[in-house]
Design a protein around this motif. Structure first.
Motif, PDB file in Angstrom:
ATOM      1  N   ASP A   1       0.851  -1.194   0.000  1.00 43.26           N
ATOM      2  CA  ASP A   1       0.000   0.000   0.000  1.00 43.26           C
ATOM      3  C   ASP A   1       0.882   1.237   0.000  1.00 43.26           C
ATOM      4  O   ASP A   1       2.089   1.169   0.229  1.00 43.26           O
ATOM      5  CB  ASP A   1      -0.926  -0.019   1.216  1.00 43.26           C
ATOM      6  CG  ASP A   1      -2.054  -1.014   1.059  1.00 43.26           C
ATOM      7  OD1 ASP A   1      -2.491  -1.248  -0.086  1.00 43.26           O
ATOM      8  OD2 ASP A   1      -2.500  -1.573   2.076  1.00 43.26           O
ATOM      9  N   ARG A   2       0.271   2.376  -0.245  1.00 47.17           N
ATOM     10  CA  ARG A   2       1.027   3.620  -0.343  1.00 47.17           C
ATOM     11  C   ARG A   2       1.337   4.131   1.065  1.00 47.17           C
ATOM     12  O   ARG A   2       0.593   4.884   1.672  1.00 47.17           O
ATOM     13  CB  ARG A   2       0.234   4.666  -1.130  1.00 47.17           C
ATOM     14  CG  ARG A   2       1.056   5.866  -1.593  1.00 47.17           C
ATOM     15  CD  ARG A   2       0.218   6.803  -2.439  1.00 47.17           C
ATOM     16  NE  ARG A   2      -0.211   6.181  -3.664  1.00 47.17           N
ATOM     17  CZ  ARG A   2       0.508   6.152  -4.793  1.00 47.17           C
ATOM     18  NH1 ARG A   2       1.704   6.714  -4.817  1.00 47.17           N
ATOM     19  NH2 ARG A   2       0.035   5.567  -5.878  1.00 47.17           N
TER      20      ARG A   2
ATOM     21  N   ASP B   1      -1.867  -0.769  -3.152  1.00 45.20           N
ATOM     22  CA  ASP B   1      -1.901   0.410  -4.023  1.00 45.20           C
ATOM     23  C   ASP B   1      -0.851   0.333  -5.132  1.00 45.20           C
ATOM     24  O   ASP B   1      -1.063   0.850  -6.228  1.00 45.20           O
ATOM     25  CB  ASP B   1      -1.662   1.680  -3.196  1.00 45.20           C
ATOM     26  CG  ASP B   1      -2.735   1.911  -2.150  1.00 45.20           C
ATOM     27  OD1 ASP B   1      -3.906   1.581  -2.423  1.00 45.20           O
ATOM     28  OD2 ASP B   1      -2.403   2.414  -1.052  1.00 45.20           O
TER      29      ASP B   1
END
Length: 380
Positions: A15-16, A48
């Motif tokens: 994920d970011r 992400d």
């Protein structure tokens, strides 16, 4: 043409967030005809960055979550995985919990096993006793100790092992964060922030450690003084709804901008007047490096690694200080404006991504060259 060297990166999810973005910063800069990164994640959702990883040629695998009650099934999965995927080099980024996949990597004969420390503390949750035991085990199962800073290395591997720790900077594309007055004007217009308003920024996941409640309390203090301030929050996470509820209860909804996960953070930070980072603990924060590349004044808690604060306009303050002191510091720092020459300072400190990526690629290739050609032995 020969196939590229493949390095296995062990993470929770792509994920970011800070360490994930750091990995991607390096990955984008590598000559991918020579080096490819594959990812073993511990979550069952698409992260992400998964789409970008696949577009760059990386492979993504999903392991079971590291729950104590699932240890036997996790062990079976990892034995099968390392038997079927022969990686000579594995690089684990899950701090103390890296002991578990690296233990299996050692058992399966993986020659190069890197444990990477990204923090200076451990979450005090239900798994704390397991993490403490895992930290002790880590020294036995890893044979390369890497960290984002000296203090993060000392925390995970011990002061007595600091001479064995390699510091790998959380490098960024510094030029992407160079201050842009035009972007500042357009972003503030999009967010409904006037030129006269004080914009306090924060970039980070909505989690306990990031301490968003302190930011809300700080904004309320400034507003109570008659300061026309706005809080801009980039990120998402499990506590976002709780923070939004707190904002409503305090009655400052009109003064907070929840932007969610953004892929244009270099543009957004131009709109800030000061970045405030009241984390409960932190290693080398990528968001702090990026903000300083923009020349932004920074106010961080004293629980954030001092190695993150590289500019004269980057200060720390005890979390226990009165909120009025935090408000005074924000007002003072916001008046200093952006620092000239910030990018040169960060580059000299080793945070320029192109040079850092070249060094890391060289390290990966050297480890690979020294490793067993088959990457391990069957664990079946």
């Amino acid at each position: 043409m020969s196939e590229p060297v493949r390095i296995l990166e062990i993470v929770n999810a792509m994920d970011r967030a800070g360490l994930e973005t750091m990995i991607m910063n390096y990955y984008r800069e590598f000559d991918r005809d020579r080096i490819q990164l594959d990812f073993l994640t511990h979550r069952d959702w698409r992260g992400d960055y998964d789409g970008e990883i696949e577009s760059l040629g990386g492979r993504i695998y999903r392991a079971p979550r590291l729950y104590p009650q699932h240890w036997l099934s996790y062990r079976r999965f990892m034995r099968r995985f390392f038997a079927e995927h022969l990686y000579p080099v594995v690089h684990s980024h899950i701090d103390a919990m890296s002991a578990f996949p690296l233990a299996m990597a050692k058992e399966c004969g993986i020659p190069a096993r890197i444990a990477h420390s990204h923090s200076e503390s451990i979450d005090r949750d239900a798994k704390l006793p397991i993490k403490v035991a895992a930290r002790r085990k880590l020294l036995e199962v890893a044979n390369h100790y890497w960290a984002c800073s000296e203090s993060a290395g000392a925390f995970l591997f011990g002061e007595e092992n600091l001479s064995k720790v390699r510091v790998v900077r959380n490098a960024v594309d510094l030029e992407a964060y160079r201050f842009d007055a035009g972007a500042r004007e357009s972003v503030r217009r999009e967010l409904g922030i006037s030129n006269s308003q004080l914009a306090i920024g924060h970039v980070g996941r909505f989690s306990k450690v990031k301490n968003h409640a302190h930011l809300v309390t700080l904004l309320a203090e400034l507003r109570s003084r008659g300061v026309d301030a706005v809080l801009v929050l980039c990120g998402d996470g499990e506590l976002r709804v709780d923070v939004q509820d707190m904002v409503r209860k305090v009655g400052i909804e009109d003064s907070v901008r929840f932007l969610g996960v953004r892929d244009d953070v270099p543009r957004i930070v131009n709109s800030f007047d000061v970045l405030v980072f009241p984390s409960l603990y932190e290693g080398i924060s990528l968001a702090l490096i990026e903000a300083q590349a923009n020349g932004l004044p920074v106010l961080a808690s004293d629980a954030v690694s001092g190695e993150s604060l590289l500019l004269s306009s980057a200060e720390s303050m005890p979390l226990g200080s009165p909120i009025g002191d935090w408000a005074d510091a924000v007002i003072r720092l916001s008046r200093t404006g952006r620092m000239e020459g910030a990018i040169a300072v960060l580059s000299d400190a080793g945070y320029e991504i192109r040079r850092a990526a070249e060094e890391l690629a060289g390290s990966y290739l050297a480890l690979y060259a020294n490793a067993l050609h088959d990457g391990g032995r069957s664990c079946e």
